[in-house]
Design an enzyme around this catalytic site. Structure first.
Site, PDB file in Angstrom:
ATOM      1  N   ASP A 258      37.785  36.414  54.739  1.00 41.63           N
ATOM      2  CA  ASP A 258      37.659  35.713  53.471  1.00 41.63           C
ATOM      3  C   ASP A 258      38.924  34.915  53.189  1.00 41.63           C
ATOM      4  O   ASP A 258      40.002  35.487  53.065  1.00 41.63           O
ATOM      5  CB  ASP A 258      37.412  36.725  52.358  1.00 41.63           C
ATOM      6  CG  ASP A 258      37.336  36.082  50.983  1.00 41.63           C
ATOM      7  OD1 ASP A 258      37.010  34.880  50.889  1.00 41.63           O
ATOM      8  OD2 ASP A 258      37.591  36.784  50.003  1.00 41.63           O
TER       9      ASP A 258
ATOM     10  N   ALA B 108      40.257  31.314  50.821  1.00 40.05           N
ATOM     11  CA  ALA B 108      39.857  30.383  49.764  1.00 40.05           C
ATOM     12  C   ALA B 108      41.009  29.415  49.529  1.00 40.05           C
ATOM     13  O   ALA B 108      42.174  29.714  49.796  1.00 40.05           O
ATOM     14  CB  ALA B 108      39.524  31.121  48.481  1.00 40.05           C
TER      15      ALA B 108
ATOM     16  N   LEU C 131      42.478  28.557  46.904  1.00 42.68           N
ATOM     17  CA  LEU C 131      43.492  28.939  45.929  1.00 42.68           C
ATOM     18  C   LEU C 131      44.385  30.077  46.377  1.00 42.68           C
ATOM     19  O   LEU C 131      45.339  30.411  45.696  1.00 42.68           O
ATOM     20  CB  LEU C 131      42.841  29.313  44.600  1.00 42.68           C
ATOM     21  CG  LEU C 131      41.949  30.549  44.610  1.00 42.68           C
ATOM     22  CD1 LEU C 131      42.700  31.772  44.149  1.00 42.68           C
ATOM     23  CD2 LEU C 131      40.755  30.288  43.740  1.00 42.68           C
ATOM     24  N   TYR C 132      44.086  30.732  47.497  1.00 42.70           N
ATOM     25  CA  TYR C 132      44.891  31.877  47.916  1.00 42.70           C
ATOM     26  C   TYR C 132      46.281  31.419  48.295  1.00 42.70           C
ATOM     27  O   TYR C 132      46.458  30.352  48.823  1.00 42.70           O
ATOM     28  CB  TYR C 132      44.235  32.589  49.102  1.00 42.70           C
ATOM     29  CG  TYR C 132      42.971  33.350  48.756  1.00 42.70           C
ATOM     30  CD1 TYR C 132      42.617  33.620  47.452  1.00 42.70           C
ATOM     31  CD2 TYR C 132      42.128  33.801  49.750  1.00 42.70           C
ATOM     32  CE1 TYR C 132      41.470  34.320  47.144  1.00 42.70           C
ATOM     33  CE2 TYR C 132      40.978  34.507  49.457  1.00 42.70           C
ATOM     34  CZ  TYR C 132      40.657  34.757  48.149  1.00 42.70           C
ATOM     35  OH  TYR C 132      39.528  35.454  47.859  1.00 42.70           O
ATOM     36  N   SER C 133      47.339  32.094  48.117  1.00 40.32           N
ATOM     37  CA  SER C 133      47.432  33.486  47.693  1.00 40.32           C
ATOM     38  C   SER C 133      47.396  33.628  46.167  1.00 40.32           C
ATOM     39  O   SER C 133      47.596  32.670  45.444  1.00 40.32           O
ATOM     40  CB  SER C 133      48.679  34.122  48.245  1.00 40.32           C
ATOM     41  OG  SER C 133      49.811  33.278  48.094  1.00 40.32           O
TER      42      SER C 133
END
Length: 70
Positions: free
Chosen positions: A48, A50, A52-54
């Site tokens: 997983d 994305a 926007l991570y971290s």
């Protein structure tokens, strides 16, 4: 490891997913690599990520997860 076949494909995806949202903020790069190595050794092939991570999102760590995976 148990897998699910993606409908209409021959791709098997592990039932367990490795979450990476803490990499680069709450976990170091070395810890991220260790977690990824362990997951792969266990048969995990679903990771997983994305944009926007971290988490929490900060300009200083934006994109760290993708860099660590790469």
């Amino acid at each position: 490891m148990r897998y699910t076949k993606l409908p209409g494909t021959s791709i098997d995806v592990s039932k367990i997913c490795l979450g990476t949202m803490t990499w680069g903020e709450q976990n170091t790069e070395a810890e991220g690599h260790a977690q990824l190595d362990y997951a792969i050794e266990q048969g995990v092939n679903f990771i997983d990520t994305a944009e926007l991570y971290s988490v929490p999102a900060r300009a200083e760590t934006y994109g760290s997860t993708e860099r660590i995976i790469g």
